[in-house]
Design an enzyme around this catalytic site. Structure first.
Site, PDB file in Angstrom:
ATOM      1  N   LYS A  57     -29.185  17.337  22.698  1.00 48.03           N
ATOM      2  CA  LYS A  57     -29.247  18.204  21.520  1.00 48.03           C
ATOM      3  C   LYS A  57     -28.558  17.475  20.373  1.00 48.03           C
ATOM      4  O   LYS A  57     -27.546  16.792  20.581  1.00 48.03           O
ATOM      5  CB  LYS A  57     -28.540  19.526  21.833  1.00 48.03           C
ATOM      6  CG  LYS A  57     -28.612  20.563  20.709  1.00 48.03           C
ATOM      7  CD  LYS A  57     -27.977  21.893  21.135  1.00 48.03           C
ATOM      8  CE  LYS A  57     -28.031  22.932  20.011  1.00 48.03           C
ATOM      9  NZ  LYS A  57     -27.462  24.244  20.424  1.00 48.03           N
ATOM     10  N   SER A 104     -30.056  28.498  19.700  1.00 49.23           N
ATOM     11  CA  SER A 104     -30.238  27.384  18.796  1.00 49.23           C
ATOM     12  C   SER A 104     -30.753  26.119  19.489  1.00 49.23           C
ATOM     13  O   SER A 104     -31.226  25.215  18.809  1.00 49.23           O
ATOM     14  CB  SER A 104     -28.905  27.039  18.118  1.00 49.23           C
ATOM     15  OG  SER A 104     -27.949  26.614  19.077  1.00 49.23           O
ATOM     16  N   SER A 145     -27.251  30.364  23.069  1.00 52.98           N
ATOM     17  CA  SER A 145     -28.104  29.272  22.588  1.00 52.98           C
ATOM     18  C   SER A 145     -28.674  28.362  23.667  1.00 52.98           C
ATOM     19  O   SER A 145     -29.506  27.507  23.356  1.00 52.98           O
ATOM     20  CB  SER A 145     -27.337  28.416  21.575  1.00 52.98           C
ATOM     21  OG  SER A 145     -27.227  29.087  20.352  1.00 52.98           O
TER      22      SER A 145
END
Lengths: 488, 486
Positions: free
Chosen positions: A76, A151, A175
């Site tokens: 990420k 997210s 997330s």
């Protein structure tokens, strides 16, 4: 080759079925050919990936290979990577190259993993749909009109689209678990303090925790083996022995007591969603688990408390993005205040600004006691709910999300509507507990997530329960129809 | 109207740790700009602070030295404000749970009495970097070498009543932190800075007047001058019926006046909250006692010992005890000579005068304590007279020695300063002098008995001119005897 799990690839590489360079090239080509459709990568670090793959093959040839040697994956874009762009999904960091690796990035590098690049995300991890990224929305491989969740939307989409077998992710209010649920994957948020936060760009420091998105619980266990452990660079990281999480996957779960919080099966949760989750619970009962209804009476306070604490912390955490030393700086600043105002005004997106303002307000003189202090008290109540529950049960289960993946633009008009997405996931972050989401069914051909909540540092039991479910069902093997999408 | 002055001080002292409070960077002063700032000091995204426990130990040491309550649980907070030399956009400090609670020190007043000043608290925090406004074509440069240097901020109660008391308090704090070895005390490098809160109220009134804060005063003298000028300014305003505006002011030492900083920088909501990246710092009584066992003898105790055990006057004792190095120098020399009073006279006389003249510290003086001790020994056994001793001392100051006590003896020999005490030799010299100066002898003999003690002076000068290093006492005895025989 792209349909393989991390465990498969580990075995194949060991058996010499193919080399790390071969699978790395295969996946890089696949990313090149198809990711325009998903927008899951912000940066593809082809050169570094091939260098790592070559090094991994050499290590194997020298007889020094471990379980992770040569396995491709991706991070990420919240995790700093030495020499590779780290944007956190923001214009503010669109030019930021960290001179250091996040501890977990370093761990994967040392384990011999191959990083294919950096994955899209909501700006500074603020969002539940991956629509707030400066690098554009991410599409859900199950339905291109729908969001992948957020997210960690890029991490979920990339794994669901079989561009990588697994990805790192982070979870501040859901997330990891919500995107995993929306994309039919396995998501793991460890206990707060289990994994170092060093090099993970902070959103809300007391809630942020790094974790994984993979196809299987076994792969999650393999990733956690690499990530977990004490790090003196993170004062909130806990110095506690790290077990081999793969070693307990096959333990029997007969006698496991599952708590079902009545607050998670509300009347406004759709009958379809309820049914999928109840089916999964029934599957556990077939495996010998016992079910008990429990109550987490302060569940309704989790979202209000979260939306004080997280914005308050982020309002300070993001102050360093000031255009002075790194990151975006406005053109022709007239003076220092102009530089601050325009660099931040132009560099941050609307959701980030909203949370900074909410947080600054909550901390301001005269309001601190009414908001921040009260929210911290609520946080303790929520934690106590779980502590009490774990006196009665071994594990808690319920839906990960109120609905399956929604359409892009559906919830952007009303921020509170978007915030309610995290109603089942957020309480764990406030309590610091570990949680997982595994795919347990479908509604309208969209995956439904089952959330598993464990006691502190009980990741082994969570992974064991998730793995056993995946041994008895095949929801985790279901994949979106990627054929048409692969053409573009 | 008669006004009462109310003064409280906030002193920032940089702790003498090797590395910074939350990072491993060096804290050494004077390096090239930004060469001692790592990713943590720069506040790059993703970095986290790790607390340097040496800073905690030093703060606790300070707390024990001022007899303060020690915070067994202290908590770091974030103080939010934007400024280019504050890299994170907040300063990590301690608001509600400081490491040091209520304590006190005693200051010595000019009349020899002492006054107790209470300390409200002392907390740990990180220093900011420096903004450099010259030499960047109208822009500002930023040097983050200092960013993250550990500080303790020591907050006094508003219990000082004039500028002299404030300066005495600042001096005493300086003395304590340097004694403890927790701060190098170098005011010129900003190792200690002082904010002075000053207000006036009608004498007898309970309620405080409106105060102003003079920021960053960095010398003892300027504390006194800045406060005096601010008192005068406030008094003028109040006497004219005006009102004091609560504000932050800066002291201009050249003009000897304070002036207001921009009001924008004053009105700030710092939005404090506990730093989520740092755990509360928990210590127990064992920790505190272990630190206590490392406390050195402190200025007050040393002063009392100098006065009581060695018979020094209270003022001498206070002056000699104020500075740790000077006190050590004095004691070393005094022990060698076995004469504290003689050593006190020398250290406060020639030694201090030399330090002032050369603008150096005691550590930089070319005369070692061992050498001074040897000089004092030689005075005591009559080998050196006072003039000879000064000559040796000055020769050592000029570098004619190697630091050893032996080099003192060599210098005495080579300079021919050994005192002549042999009365036979002196009698011969006296006889020569008397024979060579018949007129002087005549006028001496014409002097009445009761004024002869004074009239003998010129003979002493002549004898000493004729023969260096003669023992003045023996000269006097011989002169009196010879003259009385005439």
């Amino acid at each position: 080759m792209h349909n393989k799990t991390i465990a498969d690839i580990s075995r194949d590489l060991a058996a010499g079925e193919y080399s790390s360079v071969e699978i790395t090239e295969n996946l890089l080509t696949r990313i090149k050919n198809t990711d325009a459709h998903y927008n899951s990568f912000i940066t593809v670090s082809e050169e570094q990936a091939l260098a790592q793959a070559k090094a991994a093959d050499a290590r194997r040839a020298a007889g020094n290979a471990d379980a992770w040697t040569g396995i491709p994956m991706a991070h990420k874009d919240i995790f700093c990577t030495n020499g590779v762009l780290t944007t956190c999904g923001s214009k503010m960091l669109s030019n930021f190259i960290a001179p250091y690796d996040a501890t977990i990035v370093e761990n994967f590098n040392n384990a011999g993993a191959v990083s294919l690049g950096k994955l899209n995300m909501d700006e500074f991890a603020m969002g539940s749909s991956n629509e707030s990224s400066f690098y554009g929305a991410v599409k859900n491989p199950w339905d291109g009109e729908r969001v992948p969740g957020g997210s960690s939307g890029g991490s979920a989409a990339a794994v669901a689209a079989q561009l990588v077998p697994g990805a790192t992710a982070s979870d501040t209010g859901g997330s990891i678990r919500q995107p995993a649920a929306f994309c039919g994957l396995t998501g793991l948020k460890p206990t707060y303090g289990r994994v170092s936060r060093w090099g993970m760009i902070a959103y809300a420091s007391s809630l942020d925790q790094a974790g994984t998105i993979t196809r299987t619980a076994e792969d999650s266990a393999m990733m956690l083996n690499v990530m977990a452990g004490f790090d003196a660079k993170d004062s909130t990281c806990v110095d506690r022995e790290v077990p081999d999480y793969t070693a307990t996957l096959n333990n029997s779960i007969a006698g496991l007591t599952i708590g079902l919080p009545k607050e998670y099966f509300r009347s406004d949760l759709s009958a379809d969603m309820q049914q999928q989750v109840r089916n999964a619970i029934a599957e556990y009962e077939k495996m010998g688990a016992k079910v008990k209804e429990i109550s987490l009476p302060n569940t309704h306070l989790a979202i209000p408390a979260y939306y004080i604490i997280a914005p308050a912390e982020c309002s300070a955490n993001l102050s360093r993005m000031d255009g002075v030393r790194f990151g975006y700086r406005c053109e022709n600043p007239q003076d220092i205040n102009d530089l601050y105002k325009r660099s931040r005004g132009e560099g941050f997106g609307i959701e980030v600004k909203r949370r900074i303002m909410v947080g600054a307000y909550a901390l301001s003189a005269g309001f601190y006691d009414a908001y921040y202090k009260k929210a911290q008290q609520v946080r303790r109540l929520i934690r106590n709910d779980f502590v009490n529950a774990f006196n009665e049960v071994d594990i808690i289960m319920g839906p990960t999300t109120p609905t399956p993946a929604f359409k892009r633009g559906e919830k952007t008009a009303d921020p509170v509507d978007m915030y309610l997405e995290d109603i089942f996931t957020i309480a764990l972050n406030l309590a610091g507990l570990p949680g997982m989401s595994i795919s347990c069914g479908q509604v309208n051909n969209l995956p439904v997530g089952l959330q598993l909540i464990g006691n502190y540092f009980d990741e082994g039991r969570l992974l064991n329960a998730a793995h056993q479910f995946q041994q008895h069902t095949d929801w985790h093997l279901k994949t979106p129809d990627l054929k048409n999408q692969a053409d573009i | 109207m008669e006004w009462e002055v109310v003064i409280g001080l906030e002193i920032h002292a940089q702790l003498a740790t090797k590395s910074k409070i939350f990072s491993g960077s060096s804290t050494a002063y004077g390096a090239e700009a930004n060469t001692q700032a790592n990713a943590i000091d720069l506040g790059l995204p993703g970095v986290l602070p790790a607390f340097n426990e040496e800073a905690l130990r030093m703060a606790v040491k300070f707390g024990l030295a001022i007899d303060a309550e020690i915070g067994l649980k202290s908590v770091f907070d974030r103080k939010n404000y934007f400024y280019p030399d504050s890299p994170k956009g907040y300063q990590t400090t301690q608001l509600h749970h400081p490491v040091v609670g209520i304590g006190h020190i005693d200051i010595e007043l000019e009349d020899g009495s002492s006054k107790r000043i209470n300390v409200t608290r002392a907390h740990l925090e990180e220093d900011a970097g420096k903004s450099v406004h010259e030499g960047f074509n109208g822009m500002s440069g930023i040097d983050l070498n200092r960013a993250g240097t550990p500080l303790i901020e020591i907050v006094s109660e508003p219990e000082m009543r004039n500028a002299k008391e404030a300066a005495a308090y600042f001096r005493k704090m300086h003395s304590i932190v340097t004694y403890l070895g927790i701060c190098d005390g170098d005011l010129s490098q900003g190792s200690m800075r002082c904010d002075c809160n000053v207000s006036l109220r009608p004498k007898g009134q309970e309620e405080f007047g409106t105060r102003t804060e003079i920021k960053n005063v960095n010398s003892f003298r300027n504390v006194e001058r800045a406060i005096d000028s601010e008192i005068a300014r406030q008094m003028d305003i109040l006497e004219d019926g005006g009102k004091i505006i609560q504000e932050t002011r800066l002291y201009d030492a050249d003009k000897n006046e304070t002036r207001a900083m921009r009001s924008k920088e004053v009105a700030n909501d710092y939005r404090y909250f506990p730093c989520p990246d740092l755990l509360p710092v928990i210590i127990d009584d064992n920790y505190v006692e272990a630190v206590r066992s490392t406390l050195p003898e402190l200025p007050d105790a040393k002063r009392a010992r100098f006065a009581h055990s060695h018979g020094l006057s209270p003022i001498d004792a206070a002056v000699l005890a104020a500075n740790r190095e000077l006190a050590h120098y004095f004691e070393t020399a005094a022990k060698i000579a076995n004469d504290y009073k003689l050593a006190a006279n020398w250290v406060q006389g020639d030694v201090s005068a030399t330090l002032n003249r050369l603008e150096i510290s005691i550590g930089e003086l070319a005369v070692s304590a061992e050498q001074l001790g040897r000089i004092l020994q030689l005075i005591k056994d009559n080998t050196l007279n006072n003039g000879g001793a000064k000559e040796v001392f000055n020769a050592l100051v000029e570098g004619k020695g190697d630091g050893s006590a032996e080099s003192v003896d060599k210098l005495v020999d080579s300079l021919g300063l050994k005192q002549v005490s042999d009365s036979g030799a002196i009698e011969a010299i006296v006889a020569e002098v008397l024979a060579a100066n018949p007129k002087l002898v005549e006028s001496y003999l014409a002097t009445p008995e009761d004024k002869r003690a004074k009239a003998i002076g010129p003979f002493i000068g002549l004898v000493r001119k004729a023969a260096k290093g003669v023992n003045p006492q023996v000269v006097m005895d011989v002169l009196q005897k010879k003259l009385s025989e005439l």
